[in-house]
Structure formats: structure tokens, C-alpha cells
Design an enzyme around this catalytic site. Structure first.
Site, PDB file in Angstrom:
ATOM      1  N   CYS A  80       0.675  -1.248   0.200  1.00 60.52           N
ATOM      2  CA  CYS A  80       0.299   0.229  -0.204  1.00 60.52           C
ATOM      3  C   CYS A  80       0.836   0.856   0.058  1.00 60.52           C
ATOM      4  O   CYS A  80       2.386   1.153   0.041  1.00 60.52           O
ATOM      5  CB  CYS A  80      -1.119   0.094   1.079  1.00 60.52           C
ATOM      6  SG  CYS A  80      -2.175  -1.302   1.392  1.00 60.52           S
TER       7      CYS A  80
ATOM      8  N   GLY B 137      -0.730   0.790  -4.919  1.00 59.88           N
ATOM      9  CA  GLY B 137      -2.173   0.059  -4.491  1.00 59.88           C
ATOM     10  C   GLY B 137      -2.430   0.691  -5.221  1.00 59.88           C
ATOM     11  O   GLY B 137      -3.287   1.377  -5.692  1.00 59.88           O
TER      12      GLY B 137
ATOM     13  N   ASN C 289       0.397   0.877   6.024  1.00 58.77           N
ATOM     14  CA  ASN C 289       1.243   0.266   4.851  1.00 58.77           C
ATOM     15  C   ASN C 289       1.951  -0.674   5.897  1.00 58.77           C
ATOM     16  O   ASN C 289       2.638  -0.320   6.726  1.00 58.77           O
ATOM     17  CB  ASN C 289       1.980   1.353   4.122  1.00 58.77           C
ATOM     18  CG  ASN C 289       2.538   0.196   3.247  1.00 58.77           C
ATOM     19  OD1 ASN C 289       4.020   0.684   3.235  1.00 58.77           O
ATOM     20  ND2 ASN C 289       2.741  -0.751   2.862  1.00 58.77           N
ATOM     21  N   GLY C 290       2.228  -2.186   5.664  1.00 63.27           N
ATOM     22  CA  GLY C 290       2.256  -3.172   6.449  1.00 63.27           C
ATOM     23  C   GLY C 290       1.121  -3.969   6.710  1.00 63.27           C
ATOM     24  O   GLY C 290       0.315  -3.989   6.180  1.00 63.27           O
TER      25      GLY C 290
ATOM     26  N   TYR D  42      11.704  -4.145  -6.306  1.00 60.06           N
ATOM     27  CA  TYR D  42      10.738  -3.792  -6.786  1.00 60.06           C
ATOM     28  C   TYR D  42       9.680  -2.540  -7.175  1.00 60.06           C
ATOM     29  O   TYR D  42       9.236  -1.717  -7.400  1.00 60.06           O
ATOM     30  CB  TYR D  42       9.485  -5.430  -7.481  1.00 60.06           C
ATOM     31  CG  TYR D  42       8.882  -5.251  -8.032  1.00 60.06           C
ATOM     32  CD1 TYR D  42       8.688  -5.178  -9.313  1.00 60.06           C
ATOM     33  CD2 TYR D  42       7.366  -5.311  -7.371  1.00 60.06           C
ATOM     34  CE1 TYR D  42       7.515  -4.755 -10.225  1.00 60.06           C
ATOM     35  CE2 TYR D  42       6.446  -5.770  -7.904  1.00 60.06           C
ATOM     36  CZ  TYR D  42       6.492  -4.883  -9.689  1.00 60.06           C
ATOM     37  OH  TYR D  42       4.446  -5.257  -9.814  1.00 60.06           O
TER      38      TYR D  42
END
Length: 485
Positions: A16, A42, A117-118, A257
Site C-alpha cells: 500500500c 496499490g 502500510n504493512g 521492485y
């Protein structure tokens, strides 16, 4: 039917992205711009919450930022000089509007909105205990656990409640929280997920990546440190560090990436690191060939590095259409097969009769690699060699990356020889784990205390995995999530 594009279904998903603004008139517009820059992290849903000094306002929607936050009536309904936003690819919880962030709740202390985020690796255990104690959950997202922990904490001040909640969770998180008292941004003690801080005049901005600061014209100030809470109140910024310091373990796949090539992570250019990985790959796995061809777009920087190091010409042997989204209509198997070429097509005149080296960032299930090798064969390539700019992905991630269960990871089932046969390549090689660290500027991976989280390659998880240890398999994990959700 509507389905995931064949060239998208074999990558690790981008977790995210979060973006927060404090102290800017029309803060929601800045957040929308920032989320555009983080869209790669996301693409399932997006949301923005604002605070106008009196009340909170939220708009959440499925789909991309564009189309949801480019209409005047929506932006006018998000007043305030404090705002936070989120782009989502779900790693826990169903794909549904109720899971789209920021999540909001009215607490005894006032409104509370959080963008995360996580992934919280003990969320199911915590949720089970909270439900038994009377908490009522409105989503199946692990993020909602944080809200309930804050709401039920016995501490008096909101900040102390928040810290108490953080000390009860395991796993990875970067958070941007909005309260009537101000904005709080923080990272987990290991700093697994990224978060940076910048300024636009007197405005304080937080973002998952530096590229989002660039897009809104903000100056990068610094990364939020692992275990740090940055609190912005009335234009004043202060920092507290409530956790015992531990050696950080940021996610190494950000370099491979996830992050955009034009971002800076840990004071390093992502683009330069990826070129270094490609150069290291050329040293470790040379091949006699005519062309180096990237698998677009993520393989491009590594392919440039491989070509420069090896002296083999770099060419765009696969052309990607940027007008095809992550999904498209596939009415039948024949059209589905042809639909592969909607997004990636071989540059036939270039490839005919050539020995080619394909460069990609990773192999997950192997299905995409198989299709690409087949594409090169059909275009007349004399030989097809594949080189991967990361070590074999042998383990699932439980820190906010949507990884298949281990049984579906090709490298967990086969050695390199078996994988070579599976994708029908003439040869296949991966950069070594030590080579990956060398590309980051480190001599090698320190097995006693590695500097990054590389668990997807090594199985060396830096935190407890309470839910996973209790449940044993991803299938069981999903079943329990449905029951407690």
C-alpha cells in the site's frame, strides 16, 4: 468475466501507499496528487480523510485515484488543512469498500483516522481477544485492530493510548494518523515499511516514497526513523521514540521492485541500485548472447546494468502497452490467450534469429516467465536465457506483501534446473543474496544480523509470526480470518 491480466498475476503485489499533509489550505488536493505518485503501490482502492478543525470528512472508493478524486464535488466535500490518504492492494481482509482506508472511528477523545502500510502479524489473535471483550469490528482489515486497541487502552491521553496500542502489535507498519489534536506519523521499530517526511513551505508532509514529495513540489527532509513517532500540532513538529532501539531491518524488496525507480530509499537511488543489481547479475551469471531485453517495466534498470557490464547491446525486445489496465474482458480461452499480447508483445523484427537474455525482477509462480519465454520463441529467437535481478523467492511474506502460500512459489518447489525446464528457457540464473547486498553497497549479507528484511529469499523473519505459527498454513489463516471477521 473480469480477471487479472496474465502478466500481472505473477508478481509480488505492491502492498500500500500512504500520504499525509498537515498545515495546507486545501490539503486534500495535495494528498490526491501524492497518491497519484504512489499509485503503483496499490491499485485496488483509494481513500482520503480530512479534518477542518471541527469535524472529519472521508471519501473512499474502489479503483484508482484518477476517476475518484478528480471531480470538483468530491474535493469540495473534503475541506480542511490536515489530510491523509491511502492507496490499497489488500494483503489482509476482503476486497470491499469497508476495508478501504483511511479507516475512521469516533473515540472518547474525538475522531481518529488511520492509514496503514504493512501487516500486523498478530492481528487475528488480537482481534479474537478484542471481540471476546466486546469490541465490534466493521471491517476485516488488520488495521482496524489498531483503532480498537487505542479505544480500549487504560491510559489517559490519546498519545499514551496510541503508544500502548503499538506496543501490543507485531509485524510491520508505517502509519499516518489524524486526531483533533494533530497528526501522528510512525514506523515499526524495525522500519520494515518505508516512510519519509518533507516540507512545502510551512506544510509538513509524510509519504511512503520520496517521489510523492517530488510530485507536489515538497523538499525531502528525512526518513521517519524506525520506532519513531513524529507528531505535528499547530505547525510544530516533535519526535518521540517510545521503543527500545533495535537494529533496523527495512524491506529489501523496496530496492528490487516495490519503490518507483525515481525514489530515494535509505539515501540510495532506487534506479542506481537496480542498475547495480543488473551489473552484479552479469558478473555472476554471464551468457554468450546477442541482445539484453528487459521485461517491462520493472526489469528495465537491471537490464541496463546487465548490458553495460556485459557489453551485450540493450534493446526493447518486448513492447508494453500502457493503455491496458490490470484487468480486461476475457470472454473465452482463445481470446484469453490472445489477450496476453494486449499488454506485452514481442518486437519480432529485432528478435528473429537472435540469442536473447531476458531480465526480470523476480519469479513468483513462474507463469509469467513461461509466457514470456514462449513469446520469444514464437518471435523466432534462436536462444532464450533468463536472468533474475533478485534471489529465488522461496518464502511467503507476512509484512504487507501479498505473496502466494509457499506451496505455490516456484522456487520453493524446484531447484534452478527444474525451474529452467518449467519455463522452457535455455538457461536461468538469479543474483545471489550476497550479490544483492553488494549492489546495495554492502560486502555481503551478515547472517548473524542482516541489515534488511530478506525473509522472502532466506526465510529469516525478523519478528514473531504469531498468527501464522498458530494457524500453520495460509489456507487456515484465511479461514480463521473469515470467521473472526
Amino acid at each position: 468475466m473480469l480477471t487479472t491480466h496474465p502478466f500481472d498475476d505473477d508478481h509480488l503485489r505492491e502492498e500500500c501507499g500512504i500520504f499525509g499533509v498537515s498545515g495546507a489550505e486545501g490539503a486534500a488536493a495535495l494528498v490526491a496528487l501524492g497518491l497519484h505518485a504512489l499509485q503503483h503501490r496499490g491499485q485496488e482502492a483509494a481513500g482520503i480523510s480530512t479534518f477542518d478543525g471541527t469535524q472529519f470528512h472521508t471519501h473512499r472508493a474502489m479503483g484508482h485515484v484518477a476517476g475518484n478524486f478528480d471531480r470538483d464535488e468530491i474535493m469540495r466535500a473534503l475541506p480542511g488543512n490536515v489530510a491523509a490518504g491511502h492507496v490499497r492492494y489488500s494483503t489482509t481482509g476482503e476486497t470491499a469498500l469497508r476495508n478501504v482506508q483511511p479507516l475512521y472511528a469516533d473515540l472518547a477523545s474525538g475522531g481518529f483516522a488511520v492509514a496503514h502500510n504493512g501487516n500486523i502479524s498478530n492481528a487475528l489473535r488480537l482481534k479474537r481477544d478484542l471481540v471476546r471483550s466486546g469490541s465490534i469490528f466493521q471491517s476485516t482489515s488488520d488495521t482496524e485492530v489498531i483503532i480498537h486497541l487505542v479505544a480500549t487502552s487504560s491510559y489517559r491521553s490519546l498519545l499514551d493510548k496510541f503508544i500502548d496500542a503499538l506496543k501490543r502489535i507485531e509485524g510491520a507498519y508505517s502509519l499516518i494518523c489524524m486526531t483533533p489534536e494533530g497528526m501522528i506519523a510512525c514506523r515499526d521499530p524495525l522500519g520494515i515499511r518505508p516512510l519519509v517526511m518533507g516540507r512545502l513551505g510551512e506544510t509538513v508532509i509524510f509519504a511512503s516514497e520520496t517521489v510523492a514529495l517530488d510530485v507536489v513540489g515538497a523538499e525531502f527532509e528525512r526518513a521517519v526513523d524506525p520506532g519513531e513517532l513524529v507528531i505535528v500540532q499547530d505547525g510544530k513538529v516533535r519526535s518521540i521514540r517510545p521503543f527500545k532501539p533495535v537494529p533496523p531491518r527495512p524491506c529489501i524488496f523496496e530496492h528490487v521492485y516495490f519503490s518507483r525507480p525515481d525514489s530515494i530509499v535509505d539515501d540510495q537511488s532506487i534506479y542506481s541500485v537496480r542498475k547495480n543489481i543488473g551489473a552484479q547479475l552479469a558478473i555472476e551469471a554471464p551468457v554468450d548472447a546477442d541482445l539484453v531485453i528487459p521485461v517491462p517495466d520493472s526489469g528495465v534498470p537491471a537490464a541496463i546494468g546487465y548490458a553495460q557490464q556485459s557489453g551485450i547491446p540493450f534493446e526493447l525486445g518486448i513492447i508494453r502497452s500502457h493503455y491496458v489496465g490490470r484487468t480486461f474482458i476475457q470472454p473465452g480461452d482463445k481470446v484469453r490467450h490472445l489477450g496476453v499480447k494486449l499488454k506485452h508483445n514481442a518486437n519480432r523484427a529485432l528478435i528473429q534469429g537472435k540469442r536473447v537474455v531476458l531480465i526480470d525482477d523476480s519469479i513468483v509462480r513462474g507463469t509469467t516467465s513461461l509466457k514470456i519465454v514462449q513469446m520469444m520463441r514464437e518471435a523466432g529467437a534462436a536462444e532464450v536465457h533468463m536472468r533474475i535481478a533478485s534471489p529465488p523467492t522461496r518464502h511467503s511474506c507476512f509484512y504487507g506483501v501479498d505473496t502466494p502460500e509457499r506451496a505455490k512459489l516456484l522456487a520453493a518447489k524446484m531447484d534452478v534446473g527444474g525451474m529452467t525446464d518449467f519455463i522452457h528457457a535455455d538457461s536461468l540464473a538469479f543474483v545471489s543474496i550476497d550479490g544483492l547486498y553488494k549492489a546495495l553497497g554492502e560486502a555481503k549479507r551478515a547472517d548473524i544480523r542482516p541489515s534488511h528484511c530478506d525473509a522472502c529469499f532466506t526465510g529469516d523473519y525478523p519478528t514473531s509470526l504469531t498468527d501464522q505459527d498458530e494457524l500453520g498454513t495460509v489456507e487456515q489463516f484465511s479461514m480463521l480470518e473469515e470467521r473472526v471477521g
